[in-house]
Design a protein around this motif. Structure first.
Motif, PDB file in Angstrom:
ATOM      1  N   VAL A 126       0.826  -1.204   0.000  1.00  0.00           N
ATOM      2  CA  VAL A 126       0.000   0.000   0.000  1.00  0.00           C
ATOM      3  C   VAL A 126       0.869   1.268   0.000  1.00  0.00           C
ATOM      4  O   VAL A 126       1.868   1.339   0.731  1.00  0.00           O
ATOM      5  N   GLU A 155      15.161   0.691   7.590  1.00  0.00           N
ATOM      6  CA  GLU A 155      14.896   0.546   9.027  1.00  0.00           C
ATOM      7  C   GLU A 155      13.956  -0.625   9.279  1.00  0.00           C
ATOM      8  O   GLU A 155      13.250  -1.066   8.377  1.00  0.00           O
ATOM      9  N   SER A 156      13.937  -1.053  10.542  1.00  0.00           N
ATOM     10  CA  SER A 156      13.079  -2.167  10.909  1.00  0.00           C
ATOM     11  C   SER A 156      11.600  -1.804  10.697  1.00  0.00           C
ATOM     12  O   SER A 156      11.177  -0.697  11.010  1.00  0.00           O
ATOM     13  N   LYS A 160      10.671  -4.492   4.290  1.00  0.00           N
ATOM     14  CA  LYS A 160      11.689  -5.186   3.493  1.00  0.00           C
ATOM     15  C   LYS A 160      11.240  -6.610   3.131  1.00  0.00           C
ATOM     16  O   LYS A 160      11.418  -7.057   2.009  1.00  0.00           O
ATOM     17  N   ASN A 268      18.917  -4.089   8.433  1.00  0.00           N
ATOM     18  CA  ASN A 268      18.736  -2.690   8.797  1.00  0.00           C
ATOM     19  C   ASN A 268      20.069  -2.096   9.248  1.00  0.00           C
ATOM     20  O   ASN A 268      20.130  -0.987   9.727  1.00  0.00           O
ATOM     21  N   ARG A 301       7.472   8.874   4.078  1.00  0.00           N
ATOM     22  CA  ARG A 301       6.279   8.761   3.232  1.00  0.00           C
ATOM     23  C   ARG A 301       5.001   8.906   4.063  1.00  0.00           C
ATOM     24  O   ARG A 301       4.117   8.058   4.015  1.00  0.00           O
ATOM     25  N   LEU A 308      -2.546   3.591   4.374  1.00  0.00           N
ATOM     26  CA  LEU A 308      -2.154   2.452   5.211  1.00  0.00           C
ATOM     27  C   LEU A 308      -3.159   2.235   6.340  1.00  0.00           C
ATOM     28  O   LEU A 308      -3.516   1.097   6.655  1.00  0.00           O
ATOM     29  N   PHE A 312      -5.190  -1.190   7.055  1.00  0.00           N
ATOM     30  CA  PHE A 312      -5.134  -1.984   8.290  1.00  0.00           C
ATOM     31  C   PHE A 312      -6.512  -2.081   8.952  1.00  0.00           C
ATOM     32  O   PHE A 312      -6.825  -3.086   9.584  1.00  0.00           O
ATOM     33  N   ARG A 341       5.190  -1.386  10.655  1.00  0.00           N
ATOM     34  CA  ARG A 341       4.765  -2.409  11.623  1.00  0.00           C
ATOM     35  C   ARG A 341       4.123  -1.733  12.841  1.00  0.00           C
ATOM     36  O   ARG A 341       3.087  -2.159  13.333  1.00  0.00           O
TER      37      ARG A 341
END
Ligand SMILES: Nc1ncnc2c1ncn2[C@@H]1O[C@H](COP(=O)(O)OP(=O)(O)OP(=O)(O)O)[C@@H](O)[C@H]1O
Length: 443
Positions: A126, A155-156, A160, A268, A301, A308, A312, A341
């Motif tokens: 998305v 980044e975490s 990815k 990361n 972003r 997003l 969700f 996340r």
């Protein structure tokens, strides 16, 4: 899907490309909305001037092709500020070959745009921001047209693994095979990489039977090594051999076995820094990083946050509640160290709190999102502004200092003018002009 060709003589170019079999969906125009491809063919006018005109109007085209022949080569000098990652300069022996070459490239770009517009992709990955779309474009290119190993940086929690799955699903061959995930942080040193390479019966105390590892399981598909930066040196050496030779030995066995897989890795960490520090093998790094893609953080972003959030909420239950504008504003303004996340967790938690309600109201937010509770960066920024006010600086100076700093920091972080411009959401040209305003001019 519609891809617009921008060219000074769009009709002539369009006709020439149609003759060469370019898709019907490619339109030609000297104006119009994207997704678009800028094609500049060196003819009399200096290419740099023509390209500048187009890039001013459309700073982030889906493709930017500059074509020349030996006769016009001299007019064709790229400028430092062009978006290097986009600029595709083609030199062909004559005009006819040049048009063939441009037709091939336009066809590929049209295929890429149709991938990016596919509903399944928009539902899974998305986001509509330029930076995210460019990331998807890179991933689509690697998945659909590339075959080498790909390294995903970022980044975490910024997506990815999601991108790694896309590379796999877009690969016309590998997608028929398995997608095997190994989290390198969980590899146990006592098992000497048995999770990766498998083991023979009796290889160690609990090895009661022979077993395949991830390398064998990924045969015909993709092996995704998450957190590759954590791989211990011994396993780095073993992995290098597998990548080079496509052969491996199970632990406790002396038989070479074969496995044919596509390798995608993610980290990361600053892997180049790890190489310099001697913690990650240089030769392995170059093997796993034929392609690299940096997944943007959520802070880069924010425009994608409403999409997003809706995504969700739809995931949460069948009747997704409406989100009050105040709630959305605060969700967009918040900081998310854990990136997408964390946003997902936040949204699912808020939706849980108001389960059964049709409107997600401010009552779901709690203290963390209270109007006065500014995020960490806002507080730091406020302190800096207070310092500037104490020093007697006026609004103009404070604004200019903030802008100069933002440019410097974005360039340092991005490593190239075009990426820095993306981060700052300005055109590369605008960034170059800003850089030319020296601090002494700014007073
Ligand atoms: N653009 C997106 N659209 C929808 N969901 C997303 C998007 N980006 C990330 N997510 C979701 O966010 C979560 C984290 O994504 P993912 O596991 O891919 O991140 P990561 O960068 O691999 O994290 P880590 O570095 O911690 O392994 C997942 O639930 C994923 O589906």
């Amino acid at each position: 899907m519609r891809i617009v060709l921008h060219h000074d003589d769009p009709r002539a170019l369009h006709a020439a490309l149609r003759e060469r079999g370019v898709s019907d969906e490619v339109e030609a125009s000297a104006s119009g909305d994207g997704p678009f491809v800028v094609v500049v063919i060196a003819q009399g006018e200096r290419v740099a001037d023509a390209a500048a005109r187009w890039l001013r109007r459309h700073p982030l085209p889906a493709g930017f092709i500059v074509g020349c022949t030996p006769a016009t080569r001299a007019d064709c000098q790229p400028e430092a500020w062009w978006p290097a990652s986009l600029c595709d300069m083609v030199l062909a022996d004559d005009e006819d070959i040049l048009l063939d070459e441009i037709a091939r490239r336009v066809d590929r770009l049209a295929e890429m745009e149709s991938i990016l517009d596919a509903e399944w992709l928009r539902e899974r990955a998305v986001g509509a921001s330029a930076i995210w779309r460019n990331t998807l474009r890179a991933v689509a290119e690697i998945g659909r047209f590339g075959d080498g190993a790909c390294l995903l940086l970022g980044e975490s929690g910024c997506g990815k693994e999601l991108l790694a799955r896309l590379v796999h699903d877009l690969d016309p061959v590998r997608r028929r095979g398995p997608f095997v995930v190994v989290d390198c942080t969980t590899l146990s040193p006592e098992l000497s990489g048995s999770e990766l390479f498998g083991h023979a019966k009796g290889a160690f105390t609990h090895a009661v039977s022979a077993r395949d590892g991830a390398v064998a399981m990924a045969d015909g598909g993709t092996l995704f090594l998450d957190e590759i930066g954590e791989l211990e040196p011994r396993l780095q050496a073993r992995l290098l051999r597998v990548i080079q030779e496509r052969t491996y030995k199970r632990i406790g066995e002396d038989v070479w076995r074969k496995s044919d897989f596509r390798l995608t890795c993610a980290t990361n960490r600053d892997l180049e820094g790890e190489v310099l520090a001697g913690r990650f093998r240089n030769d392995l790094y170059f093997r796993i990083a034929r392609w690299t893609v940096r997944a943007p953080s959520l802070a880069e972003r924010r425009d994608d946050i409403p999409l997003l959030v809706a995504h969700f909420l739809a995931e949460h239950g069948d009747a997704a509640p409406q989100v009050m504008p105040e709630v959305m504003q605060r969700l967009v303004a918040a900081d998310y160290q854990g990136n997408v996340r964390e946003l997902r967790n936040v949204v699912l938690r808020l939706a849980d709190r108001q389960r059964g309600f049709r409107v997600l109201s401010t009552g779901c937010l709690g203290d963390a999102f209270a109007p006065g509770a500014s995020s960490g960066w806002e507080q730091t920024f406020a302190l800096a502004v207070e310092g500037a006010l104490d020093a007697g600086l006026g609004l103009k100076n404070i604004g200019q200092i903030a802008e100069t700093l933002a440019v410097e920091l974005a360039e340092r972080r991005a490593g190239s003018t075009s990426r820095a411009a993306e981060l700052l959401r300005v055109t590369p040209r605008a960034l170059q002009l800003r850089r030319q305003v020296r601090p002494s001019d700014a007073g």
